[in-house]
Design a protein around this motif. Structure first.
Motif: not given
Length: 247
Positions: A7-8, A184-186, A198-199, A207-210
């Protein structure tokens, strides 16, 4: 196969603020992360451009696996120390000095100092964006091979070479907590594309937010608040209910 989460922070778990130190941590977010971390057996990592010291302060008392400064710092598990390469202090002094000179000419332009880099934030001085880009690009050329330019939302960052958010993923996926899971990279920004990329070899997804843009992410959340709701739903689905316990 069980999942693991990367999670970023800014723009993903929390809303972006005018300056990095003006962010607001939603009530209950540290506890939400702790619960998800525990249910995943520790396989939840925060991945940020911020130094890990800042992340730990902002999310206290939560502290789990994490990568900071775009992969130049990492902590493999909550109880382990932070690992990082030795910073190039002489080059950093030159970079920050030039950035401070520019900031002195443009009210609202902010310099953020980091252990392995420095960043020019233009959100408070949008008219200075072309000058900030020019200075950052000149510094990247001057220190090519030892520092890299990373542009983001209203920011130009010079960071020491040798890492990105994807390198954090690769570090973590080699650890017993994460190995064999589906990552899962968000994230929300251009810097998160390295994590989305990388995943993929591990069978994972991004998964992109925004707002959506050309990206390797395959799904999206409109806001950090929607991500919080998804984490809450995830916890409710995974967490054992009293009636599920064996006598």
């Amino acid at each position: 196969m069980d999942d693991c989460l990367f999670l970023d922070f800014d723009g993903t778990l929390i809303d972006i603020a005018a300056t990095p130190d003006a962010v607001i941590i939603p009530a209950g977010l540290p506890a939400l992360l702790q619960t998800a971390h525990d249910l995943l057996g520790g396989a939840l990592a925060i991945v940020s451009g911020r130094p890990l010291e800042q992340i730990d302060q902002l999310l206290a008392p939560f502290a789990g696996p994490a990568g900071g400064q775009h992969g130049l710092e990492w902590r493999r598990a909550a109880e382990l120390p932070v690992e990082s390469p030795e910073p190039d202090r002489a080059a950093l002094a030159t970079i920050t000095g030039r950035m401070q000179q520019l900031a002195g000419l443009h009210p609202g332009l902010r310099v953020e100092n980091k252990p392995h880099g420095a960043a020019l934030h233009t959100r408070g001085a949008p008219g200075a964006d072309p000058a900030a880009a020019e200075v950052a690009e000149a510094l990247a050329r001057k220190f090519a091979g030892s520092f890299e330019l990373q542009a983001g939302k209203c920011v130009y960052e010079l960071r020491q070479s040798g890492g990105d958010k994807g390198s954090t993923v690769r570090h973590m996926m080699a650890e017993p907590l994460f190995a064999g899971r589906r990552p899962v990279f968000i994230g929300d920004d251009l810097t998160d594309e390295a994590g989305f990329e990388a995943v993929l070899p591990f069978g994972g997804s991004g998964v992109i937010v925004g707002e959506r843009r050309p990206t390797r992410a395959t799904t999206s959340f409109p806001t950090p608040k929607e991500l919080h709701r998804w984490l809450t739903d995830f916890i409710s689905q995974v967490q054992p209910r009293p009636g599920d316990q064996q006598p």
